[in-house]
Design an enzyme around this catalytic site. Structure first.
Site, PDB file in Angstrom:
ATOM      1  N   GLU A 204     -36.503 117.506  68.001  1.00 25.10           N
ATOM      2  CA  GLU A 204     -35.343 117.319  67.136  1.00 25.10           C
ATOM      3  C   GLU A 204     -35.313 118.174  65.877  1.00 25.10           C
ATOM      4  O   GLU A 204     -35.202 117.654  64.769  1.00 25.10           O
ATOM      5  CB  GLU A 204     -35.220 115.834  66.743  1.00 25.10           C
ATOM      6  CG  GLU A 204     -35.048 114.943  67.942  1.00 25.10           C
ATOM      7  CD  GLU A 204     -34.751 113.489  67.593  1.00 25.10           C
ATOM      8  OE1 GLU A 204     -34.690 113.151  66.398  1.00 25.10           O
ATOM      9  OE2 GLU A 204     -34.570 112.702  68.531  1.00 25.10           O
ATOM     10  N   GLU A 292     -35.176 110.580  75.069  1.00 22.28           N
ATOM     11  CA  GLU A 292     -35.215 109.419  74.181  1.00 22.28           C
ATOM     12  C   GLU A 292     -33.889 108.690  74.283  1.00 22.28           C
ATOM     13  O   GLU A 292     -32.822 109.318  74.244  1.00 22.28           O
ATOM     14  CB  GLU A 292     -35.434 109.821  72.711  1.00 22.28           C
ATOM     15  CG  GLU A 292     -36.783 110.421  72.398  1.00 22.28           C
ATOM     16  CD  GLU A 292     -37.006 110.591  70.887  1.00 22.28           C
ATOM     17  OE1 GLU A 292     -36.305 109.909  70.110  1.00 22.28           O
ATOM     18  OE2 GLU A 292     -37.858 111.404  70.515  1.00 22.28           O
TER      19      GLU A 292
END
Ligand code: NAG
Length: 400
Positions: A204, A292
């Site tokens: 991320e 995720e």
């Protein structure tokens, strides 16, 4: 973990030829079903709030400050105890018994190398090596996920260092250090592509923070491809040639709880949104994994938005208005109502059904959490909103 964004996983397998190779897992023909081992080798305040509360120091908000504002021996012994106990081989056994085939293991750069003036504490790396052995013992595949890079790639506490703005991308030294760490990870597991078929080179990075971040990230993905694939190529230089997408998967993360609008949605709207991902995610030309996601549909978990911050759902986060009380929506599953547990089962299945229909699979965030069972795969199995076999659906037509 946070928000909706994408990163890249790079496959780690021996090349048979430039145009075909044999991964350690039949991506594309078999679904990835897995779970993240969050908050283990890299602390996250919301996963283990007690570790932060026990410091008695409110300035300790991430792993950086955990080392910075404490006696070194105290901090080190707390971490050692945590690494020894949070995840053990029995967790790998339980994950395999639950019908899962992958674990994704987040780890910070400081496990490999700590720079001058950086207060991080080392000692977690042997646990990663141990984890790969445990995974092999139980027939699980490991995705090693570099979750924190020097300077922080996103400024969140889950990168190790909570900052107002990320600084990884703006400093070439940070990027070069990260490249070296990726090479180290690749060499460490080069002999085990059957157990470690994928490396996620950076979790991320904050591409949404502007074009400078994006430009650095794009170059970093390209460099990581070489850093990960080249040492493991059976055919050497031929592998340095394009196409660069060989053996690459997109890793997308999907949450509905990091915005006011997400917290304001009704349960049915959450289910509808999960079902809509069947069209949002379709049509990728790379392998696509939802690396995720979670059944949690509020941001109620303590410290989820950072230590010292409240929740949007309860209206205690800056700029939010209360939707309702968090009581009964987080904490122990033993306190959850029957209707809430039914909803958790439905939103879990709506996501699994959608992701399996249009992607190569999924890994839930996360295996366990101290006191936020709505996020925990282990708790879902225990209290019944996650099936013992992930293909066993109670609501197979939930998306129509
Ligand atoms: C760049 O980052 C390194 C650590 O990776 C640090 O030592 C150095 O001071 C930083 N340079 C600048 C200009 O901030």
């Amino acid at each position: 973990m946070q928000r909706l964004l994408t990163s890249v996983l790079v496959g780690f397998s021996l090349a048979k030829s430039v145009f075909s190779f044999t991964p350690g897992f039949p991506y594309g023909s078999q679904k990835v079903r897995g779970v993240n081992l969050g908050g283990w080798l890299l602390l996250e305040p919301w996963i283990t709030p007690s570790i932060f509360d026990n410091t008695g120091n409110n300035a300790i908000v991430d792993e950086w400050t955990f080392g910075q504002y404490q006696n070194h021996n105290t901090a080190s012994s707390v971490l050692q105890n945590h690494w020894n106990t949070w995840i053990t081989e029995s967790d790998f056994g339980a994950i395999a018994a639950a019908g899962l085939n992958h674990v994704r293991i987040p780890i910070g750069y400081w496990a490999f190398e700590v720079g001058p003036g950086e207060p991080y504490i080392q000692g977690q790396l042997p646990y990663l090596t141990q984890a790969v052995q445990w995974a092999q013992n139980h027939g699980l595949k490991v995705i090693i996920d570099l979750h924190g890079a020097p300077g922080s790639q996103n400024g969140y506490d889950n990168s190790g260092h909570r900052l107002p703005f990320p600084t990884w991308h703006s400093n070439q030294t940070n990027i070069e250090r990260t490249d070296e760490i990726i090479k180290t990870i690749a060499s460490m597991f080069a002999g085990q592509p059957d157990v470690v078929p994928m490396i996620a080179p950076l979790n991320e990075p904050a591409g949404y923070d502007g074009s400078a971040v994006l430009a650095a990230v794009r170059q970093y993905w390209l460099d990581s491809w070489g850093n990960i694939r080249y040492p493991h190529s059976a055919i050497g230089p031929a592998f340095c040639t394009p196409p660069h997408y060989q053996g690459v998967a997109m890793d997308t993360h999907i949450y509905q709880v990091f915005s006011n609008a997400g917290n304001e949605m009704s349960w049915q709207q959450h289910i509808n949104t999960a079902c809509q991902y069947q069209s949002i995610l379709s049509g990728f030309d790379l392998w696509l994994v939802v690396g995720e996601w979670a059944p949690a549909m509020t941001d109620c978990a303590k410290y989820l938005n950072g230590r010292g911050y409240g929740s949007r759902y309860a209206g205690t986060y800056p700029g939010s208005t209360a939707v309702g009380s968090c009581n009964g929506l987080t904490g122990s599953g033993s306190t959850f109502s029957a209707s809430y547990k039914t909803f958790l089962r439905q939103i879990w299945e709506a996501q699994v059904i959608s992701y399996e229909k249009v992607t190569d699979g999924w890994l839930q965030w996360t295996w366990k959490a101290e006191n936020a069972d709505e996020w925990s795969y282990q708790a879902g199995l225990k209290y019944g909103w996650i099936p013992q076999n992930p293909t066993n659906h109670m609501y197979p037509n939930i998306c129509g």
